[in-house]
Design an enzyme around this catalytic site. Structure first.
Site, mmCIF file in Angstrom:
data_model
loop_
_atom_site.group_PDB
_atom_site.id
_atom_site.type_symbol
_atom_site.label_atom_id
_atom_site.label_comp_id
_atom_site.label_asym_id
_atom_site.label_seq_id
_atom_site.Cartn_x
_atom_site.Cartn_y
_atom_site.Cartn_z
ATOM 1 N N TYR A 160 -0.151 1.478 -18.453
ATOM 2 C CA TYR A 160 -0.094 2.903 -17.278
ATOM 3 C C TYR A 160 -0.621 2.261 -15.773
ATOM 4 O O TYR A 160 -0.328 1.996 -14.969
ATOM 5 C CB TYR A 160 -0.465 3.989 -17.618
ATOM 6 C CG TYR A 160 -0.227 5.132 -17.130
ATOM 7 C CD1 TYR A 160 1.347 6.388 -16.961
ATOM 8 C CD2 TYR A 160 -0.981 6.019 -16.082
ATOM 9 C CE1 TYR A 160 1.569 6.814 -16.302
ATOM 10 C CE2 TYR A 160 -0.701 6.888 -15.659
ATOM 11 C CZ TYR A 160 0.880 7.885 -15.365
ATOM 12 O OH TYR A 160 0.953 8.849 -14.608
ATOM 13 N N LYS A 190 1.149 1.983 -12.297
ATOM 14 C CA LYS A 190 0.881 2.329 -11.011
ATOM 15 C C LYS A 190 -0.230 2.038 -9.856
ATOM 16 O O LYS A 190 0.619 2.119 -9.446
ATOM 17 C CB LYS A 190 -0.153 3.465 -11.165
ATOM 18 C CG LYS A 190 0.919 4.914 -12.259
ATOM 19 C CD LYS A 190 2.608 4.975 -11.886
ATOM 20 C CE LYS A 190 2.782 6.144 -12.715
ATOM 21 N NZ LYS A 190 4.087 6.682 -12.233
ATOM 22 N N ASP A 227 18.974 4.602 -17.990
ATOM 23 C CA ASP A 227 17.650 3.356 -18.594
ATOM 24 C C ASP A 227 17.047 2.744 -17.035
ATOM 25 O O ASP A 227 17.630 1.841 -16.791
ATOM 26 C CB ASP A 227 17.714 2.500 -19.773
ATOM 27 C CG ASP A 227 17.007 1.729 -20.318
ATOM 28 O OD1 ASP A 227 15.590 2.074 -19.799
ATOM 29 O OD2 ASP A 227 16.225 1.167 -21.595
ATOM 30 N N VAL A 228 16.123 2.941 -16.385
ATOM 31 C CA VAL A 228 15.702 2.461 -15.887
ATOM 32 C C VAL A 228 15.503 0.974 -15.487
ATOM 33 O O VAL A 228 15.576 0.499 -14.518
ATOM 34 C CB VAL A 228 15.261 3.435 -14.677
ATOM 35 C CG1 VAL A 228 15.678 4.713 -13.993
ATOM 36 C CG2 VAL A 228 13.467 3.826 -14.994
#
Length: 257
Positions: free
Chosen positions: A158, A162, A67-68
């Site tokens: 999101y 990003k 799990d990053v």
């Protein structure tokens, strides 16, 4: 002074979110480029197909569940890669999730989870891997952003993540450049993956209809493929790209940014 001679650093790459889609295509391409590849994803068992593809290309591969967004798991994963494959000098931060919703409906968890995987995850991975890169005096990190960084309805989480990755890219490029490490960013436009298929399903239309809708607005009149992104990553990690640092490359079939 950083050496400008060809690197003798280990050719070991880590690709996050590599069990499928864009990550799997990047892993396969890096294998063809001569890298041993650590295939990271949340579910280690899900990495088996990508590992098989990498090995068919003649490169060593390792599946690692991680799990990053969890710093302890990231440290353990990178340490395992260094022990079993060799010190990683290439990192591709591709792991991501979507939890789309309009802002008035979006929950704290939907916002935080997307930021956690995309942005915090990239930071944690970069922090762990840079130790090996700087020790080798050479490294390549590529972050996967998106054209959605420019804003996209229903994706405040999101798009924010990003856009943050672009800032992270430029900052890491400044900090790590003196150590022979370049950090760049690929920002895909519409790419046909399982994730975009799921979006079409939520919208109640077929994936063909969904793809056609996007393709009509793209100058090259087609949607992107995972391999399109893999080609861009391949350029950034090569020895000859050592003077390209802190850049954002839109791979979107037309001008962005």
């Amino acid at each position: 002074m950083v050496s400008t001679t060809p690197s003798t650093a280990p050719k070991v790459a880590i690709v996050t979110g590599a069990a499928r889609g864009i990550g799997a295509a990047i892993a396969a391409r890096l294998a063809r480029d001569g890298f041993a590849v650590a295939v990271l994803d949340l579910d280690e068992a899900a990495c088996a197909k990508t590992v098989e593809t990498v090995e068919k290309e003649g490169a060593p591969a390792l599946a690692v569940g991680c799990d990053v967004s969890d710093s302890e798991q990231v440290e353990a994963a990178v340490a395992r890669v260094a022990t079993e494959l060799g010190a990683p000098t290439v990192l591709v931060n591709n792991a991501g999730i979507i939890r789309d919703n309009l802002v008035f409906r979006m929950t704290d968890q939907e916002f935080d989870s997307v930021i956690g995987v995309h942005l915090r995850g990239a930071f944690l991975m970069a922090r762990a891997v840079q130790r090996h890169q700087t020790a080798a005096g050479w490294g390549r990190t590529v972050n996967l952003s998106s054209s959605a960084a420019l804003g996209n309805r229903g994706q405040s989480n999101y798009s924010s993540a990003k856009a943050g990755l672009m800032g992270l890219t430029k900052t890491l490029a400044i900090e790590l450049g003196p150590f022979g490490v370049t950090v760049n960013c690929v920002a895909p436009g519409f790419i046909a993956t399982e994730m975009t298929e799921a979006t079409a399903e939520r919208m109640g239309i077929t994936f063909e209809e969904f793809t056609d809708r996007y393709a009509k607005a793209i100058p090259v009149r087609r949607g992107g493929r995972p391999e399109d992104i893999a080609q861009a990553v391949s350029f950034f990690v090569r020895e000859e790209a050592g003077f390209v640092n802190g850049q954002i490359l839109y791979v979107a079939g037309g001008p962005k940014g």
